[in-house]
Design a protein around this motif. Structure first.
Motif, PDB file in Angstrom:
ATOM      1  N   ALA A 215       0.829  -1.200   0.000  1.00  0.00           N
ATOM      2  CA  ALA A 215       0.000   0.000   0.000  1.00  0.00           C
ATOM      3  C   ALA A 215       0.866   1.254   0.000  1.00  0.00           C
ATOM      4  O   ALA A 215       0.565   2.241  -0.673  1.00  0.00           O
ATOM      5  N   ASN A 219       1.339   5.051  -4.124  1.00  0.00           N
ATOM      6  CA  ASN A 219       1.042   6.274  -3.399  1.00  0.00           C
ATOM      7  C   ASN A 219       0.837   7.512  -4.262  1.00  0.00           C
ATOM      8  O   ASN A 219       0.638   8.596  -3.755  1.00  0.00           O
ATOM      9  N   LEU A 246      -7.783  -0.876  -9.396  1.00  0.00           N
ATOM     10  CA  LEU A 246      -7.365  -0.301  -8.131  1.00  0.00           C
ATOM     11  C   LEU A 246      -6.969   1.143  -8.409  1.00  0.00           C
ATOM     12  O   LEU A 246      -6.149   1.408  -9.285  1.00  0.00           O
ATOM     13  N   LYS A 248      -5.943   5.029  -6.741  1.00  0.00           N
ATOM     14  CA  LYS A 248      -5.487   5.782  -5.564  1.00  0.00           C
ATOM     15  C   LYS A 248      -6.058   7.196  -5.637  1.00  0.00           C
ATOM     16  O   LYS A 248      -5.904   7.878  -6.660  1.00  0.00           O
ATOM     17  N   THR A 263     -11.971   1.079   1.901  1.00  0.00           N
ATOM     18  CA  THR A 263     -10.788   1.597   1.219  1.00  0.00           C
ATOM     19  C   THR A 263      -9.606   1.489   2.189  1.00  0.00           C
ATOM     20  O   THR A 263      -9.784   1.241   3.380  1.00  0.00           O
ATOM     21  N   ILE A 267      -7.009   4.212  -1.271  1.00  0.00           N
ATOM     22  CA  ILE A 267      -6.971   3.226  -2.353  1.00  0.00           C
ATOM     23  C   ILE A 267      -8.325   2.511  -2.398  1.00  0.00           C
ATOM     24  O   ILE A 267      -8.780   1.968  -1.391  1.00  0.00           O
TER      25      ILE A 267
END
Lengths: 359, 543
Positions: A215, A219, A246, A248, A263, A267
């Motif tokens: 994760a 970013n 997916l 961000k 989430t 994300i």
């Protein structure tokens, strides 16, 4: 059109003007109107012209011969293998084949049009229906045969025959049953709900590389990944339901439609399978957060729970609850709460049920 | 030549002694085929079918209809080592490792497109000339079955290579099947042998594509040909052509050679396309995975109208009692196809119902002479055409820089408004063309000769039209109108009572009324003679 409508005396008037059809040639088709000689309706060609046409036809047939021979030669000479070699072979084979066929076709056409006579033969037509006597005879015979067969008189025979036919007619349908298993609840679940062999939640991995996603590394806001379940990277049946996109987000970009509990650090994971007819909704526009399905242009707002913005899809892309495992990799916290993909009869309003369950 | 060569004579005697083939040949060797360019359109479809059978057989020698996973080790370098289904690998093998394989594959695909296109234009020709009328209704229905089967044949065919594009088509097919109420999920599971995509669908489609549907097509095409042969071809109106004869060239030798040469033309043109016009380059798409798709995925052209319908449909979906009806899929998948195919199949019978015309027709109509039929046809084409165009709305949007949503909204409106406009415009054009015909008969054609009258006025001299043009124009037939007028006591005739009857009489009047009767007295005579054998009920009130 002028108001003049009398026909002038023909001697003063030319019979044909440029742009109008010649008076002695047909308009409707190519058969000449002029009176036939010899056999009525069969107008022979001028022998001199026919001789000239013959030479032309012979030339065309010769071309066909040469092109046909070249086709066979091309097959032997040009090998396939690389893209370039295949292209060359394709041009050589196709070019010679087309030339041979077309040249033969043109030759035959000239033969028909310039060497064979022109035809304007007439054949009588007759009404399709049979005459009354025939109809009467058939009717009598049919009734007589029905009587002789005893099918009308013997009721038991008739009824048991119908009875006998019924199961035999159904047999082929019954035999088809093993074409596939019954659906059951298969369409309601994906592999995201199954824990891995060692009982841990299933990791999200990048489609193609199979890399798990940390994760902290995913970013950059606006970033998007196509994601598949770990362990099912090449299982097409699993991928047909479980593939994800997916995305961000910055926290402030997310709107109320997105379930924030599902989430992780901005994300969000949505099903990639379009809720219209199941194409992968693969296009993403960063500035508007729109997910677009390239098949039928259903558009979803990724920042707002992937609700439908435009197009034929009736439902949002389902959101997958995600979190991280102890090593910081993204995992599925559970299966989707609603069935993914296209609507089906047994689906019902799964969204409403899920909301009820949650509250 | 006084006697046939021994080889032919011997063989003929052998066959005739055993099956009496002479009788058949006596009747048929000089069978007359009328000549008109539009009669060749159906032949394009027929010859394409033959080419499809030939090239398809060739392809089956290498194609492996299996979804089993293999690693590609063939000659196409960019995909070397990629895991794929055996079907896709064998399709690549045909393209790159078999000499002539790519050519035959491309010829097969082009022939398929031409097969459907040929059927469509042939069907339009038959529709607009009224050649479907009695006694040819059965052949018309066979034709519609052929077209429907050809669409299915195409769908099962382009799904076989199992590349990314064909997989997208399959996925949409699955989504459509799932939307069918009550049984949809079961049909999908039976078709795919479980969940999508499963491991069975390619081999099942293969059997359907190379055996089941071609078998039915072959049987129906044979029936189509036999009926055409038995009923004889229609002919365009013209000199010496009547409802009781056929004018043209004999089967042997002229038509036979013409047909053969037309087959070669068709094959030659398809071979040219297969050589120089790349089609379905499966190696560029990669193997199928349900997780991926390429933008701009398009089906073959004949599926475009279904694709367009799916795209323009608003997102309607009904949930009730725990069940879902996906109208946004169901309506576009079934309704346009249903309207077009059912409408076509019923048209001959609806027309008979409205006109009360039960006569046999062997002279083809010129489209202008039945303006309502022609307008209905063009409205249908417009309906189909709008949906077809919208099947490519993403390409239109990208190439012409129009917003995607604008194209969709345009489609949603145009699919209703377009046919109405087309109907009206076509009707006016037909009437205009009829007026032109009437004018040619009444006033003749311009001769190009300028004449000065004694009073100084200049006029252009008109001459009568050439005889065959005049005959062609005079071939116009009146469309019968049902008796709808009330009798002396104010009671309408039997068929025109009740709301349906009144509607029928009204439609019959609109459909049959001739707004531009031909001026020539000659026409009247012909007409009287033709009507002599027909019941008085078929008569028009106005003459």
């Amino acid at each position: 059109m002028t108001e003049q409508n009398e026909y002038p005396e023909s001697s003063r008037v030319p019979t044909r003007v440029i742009g109008t059809p010649p008076a002695d040639a047909p308009i409707v088709d190519t058969d000449p109107v002029r009176a036939p000689e010899g056999v009525p309706g069969v107008i022979p060609q001028d022998p001199v012209k026919a001789r000239r046409a013959e030479r032309l036809v012979a030339l065309l047939f010769l071309i066909t011969f040469l092109a046909g021979a070249a086709f066979i030669a091309s097959y032997v000479i040009f090998q396939v293998g690389t893209i370039d070699k295949t292209a060359t072979s394709n041009y050589a084979l196709g070019g010679t084949l087309a030339l041979a066929l077309l040249s033969l076709a043109v030759g035959l056409t000239i033969w028909v049009r310039r060497i064979m006579p022109k035809y304007s033969l007439v054949q009588e037509r007759h009404e399709m229906r049979s005459d009354d006597d025939t109809r009467e005879y058939v009717k009598e015979t049919f009734l007589q045969g029905a009587e002789e067969s005893g099918f009308l008189k013997h009721r038991l025979l008739r009824r048991t025959l119908l009875l006998a036919a019924a199961p035999l007619g159904l047999a082929p349908l019954v035999l088809l049953k093993d074409l596939g298993p019954l659906p059951g609840t298969a369409l309601r679940h994906t592999v995201w709900g199954e824990p891995t062999k060692d009982g841990k939640p299933r990791r999200l991995v990048v489609e193609g590389t199979g890399q798990p996603i940390r994760a902290a590394d995913f970013n950059s806001p606006g970033g998007i990944l196509s994601v598949v379940p770990e362990g099912y990277e090449e299982d097409l049946n699993a991928l047909a339901k479980a593939t994800l996109i997916l995305i961000k987000f910055r926290p402030e970009e997310l709107k109320s439609g997105t379930n924030l509990n599902w989430t992780y650090d901005g994300i969000v994971a949505y099903s990639k399978i379009c809720t219209h007819v199941g194409c992968p909704a693969a296009l993403y526009e960063q500035t508007t957060h729109h997910i677009l399905c390239p098949c039928h242009q259903s558009t979803f707002d990724a920042a707002d729970g992937a609700k439908v913005v435009f197009g034929p899809a009736a439902r949002p892309l389902p959101q997958l609850p995600i979190g991280i495992d102890e090593e910081g990799y993204l995992v599925a916290k559970s299966d989707f709460k609603v069935p993914v993909g296209p609507s089906f009869w047994e689906r019902g309003d799964a969204e409403a049920e899920a909301r009820e369950k949650a509250s | 030549m006084n006697a046939p060569p021994k080889a032919i004579a011997g063989a003929s005697t052998f066959v005739d002694d055993r099956i009496g083939a002479g009788n058949f040949l006596k009747r048929n060797l000089r069978k007359i085929f009328p000549d008109h360019w539009s009669f060749l359109l159906g032949e394009i479809a027929l010859y394409s079918f033959i080419i499809l059978l030939l090239t398809g057989t060739f392809l089956t020698f290498w194609f492996k209809p299996s979804m089993g996973e293999v690693t590609y080790t063939g000659n196409y370098a960019p995909l070397y080592g990629v895991k794929m289904s055996e079907a896709y690998a064998s399709a690549l093998h045909i393209s790159f490792d078999v000499r002539g394989g790519l050519l035959i594959r491309q010829i097969h695909h082009w022939a398929a497109l031409l097969f459907v296109a040929g059927m469509m234009v042939h069907m339009l020709r038959v529709f607009f000339t009224g050649a479907y009328r009695k006694p040819r209704e059965l052949n018309w229905i066979i034709g519609i079955l052929l077209l429907t089967l050809a669409l299915l044949e195409g769908l099962t065919g382009y799904s076989l290579p199992d590349d990314l594009l064909s997989g997208a088509g399959l996925r949409i097919t699955e989504g459509v099947i799932l939307s069918v109420p009550i049984v949809g999920t079961y049909i999908a599971f039976f078709l795919f042998g479980g969940e999508y995509p499963g491991h069975d669908v390619i081999s099942r489609f293969y059997t359907i594509h190379i055996l089941l549907i071609p078998g039915i097509l072959l049987a129906l095409i044979s029936a189509h040909m036999i009926l055409m042969w038995v009923q004889k071809h229609t002919q365009m109106p013209g000199k010496d052509r009547t409802e009781k004869n056929v004018v043209g060239a004999p089967f042997y030798p002229a038509f036979m050679i013409k047909a053969g040469s037309f087959f070669l033309f068709t094959f030659g043109v398809i071979a040219l396309l297969g050589t120089f016009a790349q089609i379905n380059p499966i190696w560029l798409f990669g193997p199928y995975t349900p997780a991926d798709i390429s933008a701009g995925s398009q089906p073959d052209f004949y599926m475009g109208f279904l694709e367009g319908a799916l795209r323009v449909m608003p997102a309607w979906e009904i949930n009730f009692l725990g069940h879902t009806v996906a109208l946004s899929v169901l309506i576009p998948a079934l309704v346009p196809l249903g309207i077009i195919m059912t409408g076509l199949a019923l048209y001959p019978f609806l027309e008979q119902w409205i006109t009360g015309d039960r006569r046999e027709h062997h002279i083809a109509d010129r489209p202008r002479n039945n303006p309502h039929r022609t307008s209905i046809g063009i409205a249908g084409i417009t309906f189909y055409g709008v949906l077809w165009l919208l099947g490519a709305n993403d390409e239109i949007s990208a190439n012409f820089h129009i917003s995607l949503y604008t194209t969709t909204w345009f489609g949603r409106i145009a699919v209703f408004v377009g046919p109405a406009i087309a109907y009206w415009v076509t009707y006016r054009i037909c009437i205009g063309l009829q007026r032109k015909d009437a004018e040619v008969l009444a006033h003749g054609v311009e001769s190009g000769v300028i004449k000065r009258l004694p009073n100084g006025q200049y006029i252009e001299v008109h001459v009568p039209p050439a005889e065959d043009i005049a005959e062609h124009i005079r071939g116009k037939k009146e469309i019968p109108i049902l008796e709808g007028a009330e009798d002396a006591e104010g009671i309408p005739p039997k068929g025109a009572r009740g709301p349906l009857g009144r509607l029928r009489a009204k439609m019959s009047r609109a459909y049959g009324t001739d707004h531009v009767p031909l001026p020539d007295g000659h026409h009247e005579e012909v007409h009287e003679a033709e009507h002599a054998g027909v019941g008085a009920g078929d008569r028009k009130e106005l003459h």
